[in-house]
Design a protein around this motif. Structure first.
Motif, mmCIF file in Angstrom:
data_model
loop_
_atom_site.group_PDB
_atom_site.id
_atom_site.type_symbol
_atom_site.label_atom_id
_atom_site.label_comp_id
_atom_site.label_asym_id
_atom_site.label_seq_id
_atom_site.Cartn_x
_atom_site.Cartn_y
_atom_site.Cartn_z
ATOM 1 N N LEU A 11 75.865 23.116 107.625
ATOM 2 C CA LEU A 11 76.983 23.975 107.263
ATOM 3 C C LEU A 11 76.470 25.405 107.182
ATOM 4 O O LEU A 11 75.349 25.636 106.717
ATOM 5 N N PRO A 12 77.256 26.387 107.592
ATOM 6 C CA PRO A 12 76.779 27.771 107.558
ATOM 7 C C PRO A 12 76.575 28.256 106.120
ATOM 8 O O PRO A 12 77.135 27.668 105.178
ATOM 9 N N ILE A 13 75.790 29.312 105.990
ATOM 10 C CA ILE A 13 75.596 29.920 104.669
ATOM 11 C C ILE A 13 76.949 30.491 104.239
ATOM 12 O O ILE A 13 77.554 31.282 104.958
ATOM 13 N N HIS A 14 77.401 30.048 103.059
ATOM 14 C CA HIS A 14 78.721 30.471 102.589
ATOM 15 C C HIS A 14 78.749 30.477 101.066
ATOM 16 O O HIS A 14 77.802 30.060 100.413
ATOM 17 N N ARG A 15 79.857 30.931 100.520
ATOM 18 C CA ARG A 15 80.067 30.926 99.072
ATOM 19 C C ARG A 15 81.535 30.678 98.785
ATOM 20 O O ARG A 15 82.405 30.868 99.653
ATOM 21 N N HIS A 16 81.799 30.261 97.569
ATOM 22 C CA HIS A 16 83.159 30.071 97.087
ATOM 23 C C HIS A 16 83.296 31.013 95.895
ATOM 24 O O HIS A 16 82.671 30.787 94.857
ATOM 25 N N THR A 17 84.063 32.069 96.051
ATOM 26 C CA THR A 17 84.097 33.116 95.026
ATOM 27 C C THR A 17 84.904 32.746 93.787
ATOM 28 O O THR A 17 84.675 33.292 92.721
ATOM 29 N N ALA A 78 83.663 18.157 94.809
ATOM 30 C CA ALA A 78 84.796 18.555 93.969
ATOM 31 C C ALA A 78 84.673 20.039 93.630
ATOM 32 O O ALA A 78 83.564 20.559 93.485
ATOM 33 N N LYS A 79 85.810 20.694 93.530
ATOM 34 C CA LYS A 79 85.855 22.104 93.113
ATOM 35 C C LYS A 79 86.785 22.199 91.911
ATOM 36 O O LYS A 79 87.717 21.405 91.775
ATOM 37 N N ASP A 80 86.549 23.174 91.049
ATOM 38 C CA ASP A 80 87.358 23.313 89.842
ATOM 39 C C ASP A 80 88.541 24.264 90.044
ATOM 40 O O ASP A 80 89.003 24.912 89.106
ATOM 41 N N GLY A 81 89.026 24.328 91.253
ATOM 42 C CA GLY A 81 90.184 25.160 91.567
ATOM 43 C C GLY A 81 90.803 24.719 92.874
ATOM 44 O O GLY A 81 90.338 23.760 93.503
ATOM 45 N N ALA A 82 91.817 25.420 93.273
ATOM 46 C CA ALA A 82 92.530 25.077 94.511
ATOM 47 C C ALA A 82 91.653 25.318 95.736
ATOM 48 O O ALA A 82 90.808 26.218 95.746
ATOM 49 N N TYR A 83 91.880 24.509 96.772
ATOM 50 C CA TYR A 83 91.156 24.679 98.032
ATOM 51 C C TYR A 83 91.543 26.006 98.666
ATOM 52 O O TYR A 83 92.714 26.357 98.739
ATOM 53 N N GLU A 84 90.552 26.738 99.112
ATOM 54 C CA GLU A 84 90.766 27.964 99.876
ATOM 55 C C GLU A 84 89.838 27.935 101.073
ATOM 56 O O GLU A 84 88.627 27.799 100.914
ATOM 57 N N PRO A 85 90.388 28.056 102.283
ATOM 58 C CA PRO A 85 89.524 28.088 103.469
ATOM 59 C C PRO A 85 88.570 29.276 103.410
ATOM 60 O O PRO A 85 88.892 30.315 102.827
ATOM 61 N N LEU A 86 87.389 29.113 104.005
ATOM 62 C CA LEU A 86 86.434 30.218 104.047
ATOM 63 C C LEU A 86 86.956 31.313 104.964
ATOM 64 O O LEU A 86 87.568 31.040 105.990
ATOM 65 N N ASN A 87 86.687 32.555 104.590
ATOM 66 C CA ASN A 87 87.031 33.678 105.456
ATOM 67 C C ASN A 87 85.745 34.450 105.765
ATOM 68 O O ASN A 87 84.685 34.100 105.265
ATOM 69 N N GLU A 88 85.847 35.470 106.568
ATOM 70 C CA GLU A 88 84.655 36.213 107.019
ATOM 71 C C GLU A 88 83.803 36.739 105.868
ATOM 72 O O GLU A 88 82.580 36.769 105.968
ATOM 73 N N SER A 89 84.423 37.144 104.770
ATOM 74 C CA SER A 89 83.664 37.717 103.654
ATOM 75 C C SER A 89 82.893 36.662 102.870
ATOM 76 O O SER A 89 82.036 36.996 102.060
ATOM 77 N N ASN A 90 83.176 35.385 103.140
ATOM 78 C CA ASN A 90 82.501 34.313 102.419
ATOM 79 C C ASN A 90 81.566 33.491 103.293
ATOM 80 O O ASN A 90 81.106 32.434 102.880
ATOM 81 N N VAL A 91 81.299 33.967 104.509
ATOM 82 C CA VAL A 91 80.316 33.345 105.395
ATOM 83 C C VAL A 91 79.281 34.406 105.742
ATOM 84 O O VAL A 91 79.624 35.488 106.193
ATOM 85 N N MET A 92 78.004 34.087 105.516
ATOM 86 C CA MET A 92 76.930 35.050 105.748
ATOM 87 C C MET A 92 76.440 34.923 107.189
ATOM 88 O O MET A 92 76.126 33.828 107.646
ATOM 89 N N SER A 93 76.384 36.045 107.876
ATOM 90 C CA SER A 93 75.805 36.039 109.214
ATOM 91 C C SER A 93 74.350 36.467 109.096
ATOM 92 O O SER A 93 74.016 37.357 108.336
ATOM 93 N N LYS A 94 73.487 35.768 109.825
ATOM 94 C CA LYS A 94 72.046 36.083 109.749
ATOM 95 C C LYS A 94 71.584 36.664 111.051
ATOM 96 O O LYS A 94 72.021 36.393 112.076
#
Length: 94
Positions: A11-17, A78-94
């Motif tokens: 999976l790409p480097i990402h975050r869930h804000t 599991a996440k403690d909130g609603a599902y939100e698809p990843l967007n460009e600001s939450n995927v790190m490009s290397k």
């Protein structure tokens, strides 16, 4: 949610804000890498069924990625909130 993942899946480097992510090993083996804002690995943890670390909690905002190390790996996520698809600001490009 149950994720069934095959050997070599990365999976790409990402975050869930907005949500914490909890991963529980059901079957198989994977490595979770954690990164700082510069894209440098700060920690790596291997989870495998029967291993010492059966669960992992990833704080909101933490950059991370996952690599599957064994065929037929199954992870409960599991996440403690609603599902939100990843967007460009939450995927790190290397």
């Amino acid at each position: 949610m149950l994720n069934a993942l095959e050997l070599g899946t990365i999976l790409p480097i990402h975050r869930h804000t907005k949500t914490t992510e909890t991963l529980v090993m059901v079957r198989g083996k994977f490595r979770e890498d954690f990164y700082n804002v510069n894209g440098e690995v700060t920690e790596s943890i291997i989870l495998e069924d029967g291993g010492e670390v059966p669960m992992l909690q990833i704080p909101a905002g933490q950059w991370h990625c996952l690599e599957v190390l064994e065929e037929g790996t199954i992870i409960f996520e599991a996440k403690d909130g609603a599902y939100e698809p990843l967007n460009e600001s939450n995927v790190m490009s290397k």
